[in-house]
Structures are given as C-alpha cells and as structure tokens.
Design a protein around this motif. Sequence first.
Motif, PDB file in Angstrom:
ATOM      1  N   GLN A 274      43.874  72.590  61.722  1.00 14.62           N
ATOM      2  CA  GLN A 274      44.221  71.983  63.002  1.00 14.62           C
ATOM      3  C   GLN A 274      43.913  72.944  64.152  1.00 14.62           C
ATOM      4  OE1 GLN A 274      48.350  70.850  62.638  1.00 14.62           O
ATOM      5  NE2 GLN A 274      47.863  68.997  61.491  1.00 14.62           N
ATOM      6  N   GLU A 275      42.675  73.304  64.295  1.00 14.87           N
ATOM      7  CA  GLU A 275      42.265  74.209  65.360  1.00 14.87           C
ATOM      8  C   GLU A 275      42.383  73.513  66.713  1.00 14.87           C
ATOM      9  OE1 GLU A 275      38.687  77.359  65.766  1.00 14.87           O
ATOM     10  OE2 GLU A 275      38.054  75.257  65.758  1.00 14.87           O
ATOM     11  N   PRO A 276      42.994  74.175  67.708  1.00  8.37           N
ATOM     12  CA  PRO A 276      43.127  73.550  69.024  1.00  8.37           C
ATOM     13  C   PRO A 276      41.755  73.184  69.602  1.00  8.37           C
ATOM     14  CG  PRO A 276      44.467  75.524  68.869  1.00  8.37           C
ATOM     15  CD  PRO A 276      43.592  75.510  67.658  1.00  8.37           C
ATOM     16  N   GLY A 277      41.692  72.079  70.308  1.00  8.79           N
ATOM     17  CA  GLY A 277      40.445  71.657  70.927  1.00  8.79           C
ATOM     18  C   GLY A 277      40.200  72.371  72.241  1.00  8.79           C
ATOM     19  N   PRO A 278      39.026  72.215  72.821  1.00 12.06           N
ATOM     20  CA  PRO A 278      38.732  72.827  74.121  1.00 12.06           C
ATOM     21  C   PRO A 278      39.703  72.327  75.185  1.00 12.06           C
ATOM     22  CG  PRO A 278      36.742  71.983  73.084  1.00 12.06           C
ATOM     23  CD  PRO A 278      37.877  71.457  72.282  1.00 12.06           C
ATOM     24  N   PHE A 279      40.158  73.249  76.011  1.00 10.43           N
ATOM     25  CA  PHE A 279      41.101  72.879  77.069  1.00 10.43           C
ATOM     26  C   PHE A 279      41.047  73.962  78.132  1.00 10.43           C
ATOM     27  CE2 PHE A 279      45.318  73.301  79.028  1.00 10.43           C
ATOM     28  CZ  PHE A 279      45.518  72.012  79.500  1.00 10.43           C
ATOM     29  N   ALA A 280      41.027  73.572  79.402  1.00  9.91           N
ATOM     30  CA  ALA A 280      41.014  74.536  80.503  1.00  9.91           C
ATOM     31  C   ALA A 280      41.821  73.977  81.664  1.00  9.91           C
ATOM     32  CB  ALA A 280      39.586  74.841  80.947  1.00  9.91           C
ATOM     33  N   GLU A 281      42.842  74.714  82.070  1.00  9.22           N
ATOM     34  CA  GLU A 281      43.730  74.294  83.155  1.00  9.22           C
ATOM     35  C   GLU A 281      43.931  75.459  84.110  1.00  9.22           C
ATOM     36  OE1 GLU A 281      48.043  72.395  82.927  1.00  9.22           O
ATOM     37  OE2 GLU A 281      48.135  74.588  82.696  1.00  9.22           O
ATOM     38  N   ARG A 282      43.677  75.212  85.393  1.00  8.37           N
ATOM     39  CA  ARG A 282      43.939  76.217  86.429  1.00  8.37           C
ATOM     40  C   ARG A 282      44.899  75.619  87.437  1.00  8.37           C
ATOM     41  NH1 ARG A 282      42.580  78.223  91.468  1.00  8.37           N
ATOM     42  NH2 ARG A 282      42.177  80.479  91.587  1.00  8.37           N
ATOM     43  N   VAL A 283      46.073  76.266  87.607  1.00  6.60           N
ATOM     44  CA  VAL A 283      47.111  75.746  88.484  1.00  6.60           C
ATOM     45  C   VAL A 283      47.517  76.829  89.477  1.00  6.60           C
ATOM     46  CG1 VAL A 283      49.452  74.798  88.603  1.00  6.60           C
ATOM     47  CG2 VAL A 283      47.967  74.222  86.675  1.00  6.60           C
ATOM     48  N   VAL A 284      47.610  76.457  90.750  1.00  9.50           N
ATOM     49  CA  VAL A 284      48.123  77.362  91.779  1.00  9.50           C
ATOM     50  C   VAL A 284      49.546  76.930  92.098  1.00  9.50           C
ATOM     51  CG1 VAL A 284      47.858  78.237  94.125  1.00  9.50           C
ATOM     52  CG2 VAL A 284      45.828  77.782  92.724  1.00  9.50           C
ATOM     53  N   ILE A 285      50.480  77.853  91.940  1.00  9.65           N
ATOM     54  CA  ILE A 285      51.902  77.546  92.117  1.00  9.65           C
ATOM     55  C   ILE A 285      52.405  78.239  93.382  1.00  9.65           C
ATOM     56  CG2 ILE A 285      54.200  77.760  91.106  1.00  9.65           C
ATOM     57  CD1 ILE A 285      52.861  77.734  88.382  1.00  9.65           C
ATOM     58  N   ALA A 286      52.907  77.443  94.313  1.00 13.90           N
ATOM     59  CA  ALA A 286      53.427  77.994  95.559  1.00 13.90           C
ATOM     60  C   ALA A 286      54.669  78.827  95.285  1.00 13.90           C
ATOM     61  CB  ALA A 286      53.751  76.869  96.537  1.00 13.90           C
ATOM     62  N   LEU A 287      54.791  79.943  95.989  1.00 13.30           N
ATOM     63  CA  LEU A 287      55.961  80.799  95.820  1.00 13.30           C
ATOM     64  C   LEU A 287      57.219  80.083  96.281  1.00 13.30           C
ATOM     65  CD1 LEU A 287      56.910  83.643  95.009  1.00 13.30           C
ATOM     66  CD2 LEU A 287      56.568  84.343  97.385  1.00 13.30           C
ATOM     67  N   HIS A 288      57.098  79.324  97.386  1.00  8.82           N
ATOM     68  CA  HIS A 288      58.221  78.562  97.919  1.00  8.82           C
ATOM     69  C   HIS A 288      57.747  77.154  98.262  1.00  8.82           C
ATOM     70  CE1 HIS A 288      60.853  82.033  98.195  1.00  8.82           C
ATOM     71  NE2 HIS A 288      59.917  82.697  98.848  1.00  8.82           N
ATOM     72  N   PRO A 289      58.638  76.177  98.239  1.00  6.36           N
ATOM     73  CA  PRO A 289      58.239  74.821  98.628  1.00  6.36           C
ATOM     74  C   PRO A 289      57.977  74.713 100.122  1.00  6.36           C
ATOM     75  CG  PRO A 289      60.612  74.936  98.266  1.00  6.36           C
ATOM     76  CD  PRO A 289      60.043  76.254  97.833  1.00  6.36           C
ATOM     77  N   GLN A 290      57.361  73.643 100.525  1.00  4.01           N
ATOM     78  CA  GLN A 290      57.140  73.391 101.942  1.00  4.01           C
ATOM     79  C   GLN A 290      58.483  73.100 102.604  1.00  4.01           C
ATOM     80  OE1 GLN A 290      54.088  73.532 103.432  1.00  4.01           O
ATOM     81  NE2 GLN A 290      55.029  73.190 105.425  1.00  4.01           N
ATOM     82  N   ALA A 291      58.780  73.808 103.686  1.00  4.85           N
ATOM     83  CA  ALA A 291      60.069  73.637 104.355  1.00  4.85           C
ATOM     84  C   ALA A 291      60.101  72.330 105.140  1.00  4.85           C
ATOM     85  CB  ALA A 291      60.346  74.810 105.279  1.00  4.85           C
ATOM     86  N   LEU A 292      61.212  71.633 105.044  1.00  3.21           N
ATOM     87  CA  LEU A 292      61.423  70.395 105.777  1.00  3.21           C
ATOM     88  C   LEU A 292      61.909  70.728 107.188  1.00  3.21           C
ATOM     89  CD1 LEU A 292      61.573  67.249 105.408  1.00  3.21           C
ATOM     90  CD2 LEU A 292      64.003  67.579 104.905  1.00  3.21           C
ATOM     91  N   HIS A 293      61.302  70.098 108.194  1.00  5.29           N
ATOM     92  CA  HIS A 293      61.743  70.351 109.576  1.00  5.29           C
ATOM     93  C   HIS A 293      63.018  69.570 109.852  1.00  5.29           C
ATOM     94  CE1 HIS A 293      61.612  71.239 113.836  1.00  5.29           C
ATOM     95  NE2 HIS A 293      61.776  69.943 114.079  1.00  5.29           N
ATOM     96  N   LEU A 294      64.060  70.274 110.273  1.00  2.00           N
ATOM     97  CA  LEU A 294      65.346  69.651 110.561  1.00  2.00           C
ATOM     98  C   LEU A 294      65.667  69.760 112.043  1.00  2.00           C
ATOM     99  CD1 LEU A 294      67.557  70.940 107.592  1.00  2.00           C
ATOM    100  CD2 LEU A 294      66.220  68.835 107.733  1.00  2.00           C
ATOM    101  N   THR A 295      66.374  68.761 112.562  1.00  2.00           N
ATOM    102  CA  THR A 295      66.807  68.789 113.954  1.00  2.00           C
ATOM    103  C   THR A 295      67.968  69.766 114.103  1.00  2.00           C
ATOM    104  OG1 THR A 295      68.431  67.027 113.642  1.00  2.00           O
ATOM    105  CG2 THR A 295      66.157  66.363 114.158  1.00  2.00           C
ATOM    106  N   ALA A 296      68.289  70.085 115.355  1.00  2.00           N
ATOM    107  CA  ALA A 296      69.408  70.979 115.620  1.00  2.00           C
ATOM    108  C   ALA A 296      70.709  70.385 115.073  1.00  2.00           C
ATOM    109  CB  ALA A 296      69.530  71.244 117.116  1.00  2.00           C
ATOM    110  N   ALA A 297      70.874  69.077 115.201  1.00  2.00           N
ATOM    111  CA  ALA A 297      72.091  68.434 114.694  1.00  2.00           C
ATOM    112  C   ALA A 297      72.170  68.530 113.171  1.00  2.00           C
ATOM    113  CB  ALA A 297      72.119  66.977 115.143  1.00  2.00           C
TER     114      ALA A 297
END
Length: 393
Positions: A274-297
């Motif tokens: 059961q030799e693994p088949g060809p596979f190639a994955e390249r993923v870029v993982i952000a250090l932090h998520p995108q910040a949501l803009h919040l109002t002053a309230a």
Amino acid sequence: MLGPQKALALCLLAASSLAARASSLPALHGTRARDIQETGFLNRTLELHGITYHFQVYLPEDFRRDDHRQWPIILFLHGRGERGAEGMWQTQVGLPSAVRDHPERWPFIIVMPQCPQMHYWTEPDMLTMAMAALDQETIEFHADTSRTYLTGLSLGGYGTWELARTYPKRWAAIAVAAGGIFWSYAPERWHEATTLPAEYAKAVGRTPVWLFHGSDDPIVPLREDELMFAALKASGGHVRYWVYQDMKHDCWFRAYNEPDLPRWLLSHRIDPRQEPGPFAERVVIALHPQALHLTAAQLDSFSGDYADEHGALAVTLFRQGDQLYEKSIHGGIAELAAESLSTLFYPNGSSISRIAVERDPQGHVTGLAFRDDRHEEHWERMRPDARIHSQPE
C-alpha cells in the motif's frame, strides 16, 4: 543508665521485632530495578565505539513492558542550541515540549538522542549514533518497526534529511520543521541547488513528508523547503508543505502543536502493498486571523473589569481610540482585536491564544474565557460598583 548487658538485650529485642514485621510483608521475589514500571522521560545511555552517549526516551503513561503491545516509535533530532553531553537539554524544545503540553496526542515511544557540542547531525558518526539509539530502544521496548517515524527541527532537520536519504525504507513518515539540505555551515552545497534536491527526492521516494517553515526565517532560508517541495512534487512524491506567514525560525512551536501532526503520522505505516500515491500540498497559514473592524460602541461593550473564579481582579479591558486593550493585574498592556463578535485575539502576541466572549440573552457581555493550547481561564465581568481599581487613563 543502662548496663552493657541490658543495652545489648534491648538491641536484640528491637532487631527481632523489626525482623518479624519484615517477614509479614509480601516478598518481592526476583525483583530487579528494570522490572519496575517506568513511563515518561527516562535517562538512557549508549556505548558506541568506546564513547558513552547520554540521551532520553519517552514512554507513554499506559506503556507496559509485559503486555507485548507494539508501540509506534519516533526518532527526534533536536536543534543546534540543544547540543551537549548531559543527555537532557534536547527535551526542552520542539516535540518533547509538545508532548509535555498534550501527552494524550502522542501515543508514541520517542527516542531523543543528543548531538555533542562542536558536532553536527549531518556527520556520519552522529547519524550512526542516532540510529543506534533508535535500534536500542526499538528492541528494548518492543516498538512496531512498521510504524517508525522520523522528525527534526533546524539542525536536526538537516540530520533528518540525511537519515531519510540514507535509510529511505526505514520510515513510515517524516516531518521536518525549519530544516533543509543546504547546511549553513557548508555554503558550498548551494552550488548544487539545481541537482541536489532531486537526489534527495529520488532517495525518499513515496515516503510521506510534511515540511514546516516560517516565511520570515532568517536562519534557514525558506528557499530550502521551496526547492525540496518542488523536487518531491516533480518526482511524484507524497509531500505536505506548510508555510507559517510572518513567523521566523522557531516555527517548530506551531508545527509540533498542530493536533493533526500525530494523527497524520499514525495514518502511515510501512507496507509495500500500500505505497502512498503522488500527492503535493502547499499551504500558507496566516499567523493571525484578519481583524474585524468594530465601532467605538462595540469596543466599549467589552470594556470593564473582569474577575477570576475567586472574585479577584484578573484583567481590565479598555478602549483607546479605535483600539481595544487588555491590562493585567501586573500592569502589562496587550492589544486585542476581534476575530468575530464572539472571539478576541492578540494581534501582537500568541497566535494560539483566544478569548471567547460570553453574553446574556440580551447580548450584553457577561464574561470572558481565555484559552491557549494548554489551559482555560474564566473571567466574570464585575459590576461597575464592584471595581477595585480605576480604568487606565
């Protein structure tokens, strides 16, 4: 004062009493030191070519010598800073640290040899020593040779690639953090950049490989893994490649704390049918998520003092302009950002820590739950009239 004869009689009486008590205890027939059950991090030694090497092996809590269970086994190679001769410093960084945080994730025997100072894992003698340690522990703790895994970080990543190329049929899967094949102490190897990656890829074949690298690594260039990923992909190899955005050299903290890594290792075993088949994955993982803009309230809705489970002040959240901040009881201030209206994170701090926001049915914030990779704390919002220190100015 007792005479000599009375003193002797009392001593004999005490001795006979102790002997009688000892005879009533269950006997430990044939017990030897090595028969006593041991788990966790254990001191080990290896004699090789007249040299004694000290290293460590980790045994899971439910390991038993006498149950004949075959355990998966990992060979871990540490980085440059953990070199030495005491045999323990290599347990402080990388995989061993992740095992201490989450032993339940790692049901493996883990062999952790130590490279001496002034040596490198890529030296033939050091590679021989690492393999000898693996062989010794595999035999003693009846490990499953079809589930033997290889991993290393930084300098140990260099050594991992050498062992992968030299013993390509030994490993069920390989993981490398901040490593490569172009050694910093051998810059002339870069002259072979067009051919060397293909040689390693050919030797490794279809053995599954998972590469981790920080995008801003100033020690081991990202290009090292870019070249190896391209070579493995071109040769029909089986490779995952994760780039941690904005992270520098110490990406191994994130890599070994990925919950999927031990599961991924265990999903592979050496099986020619059961030799693994060809596979190639390249993923870029952000250090932090995108910040949501919040109002002053919205930012003000988080502001206030929060108490721990004992009712003592834990943290204060406050707004300054369009930013939200956290002040600890020790005066430290950290910026907070919103991943969503129910989750806050530290944009300039840990990429793992999160604060879950708790609300009542009317939507008012009632508490916070701090979580990182190791523990959780609950902070209840204090009433304004119960505040025990003022808001920061």
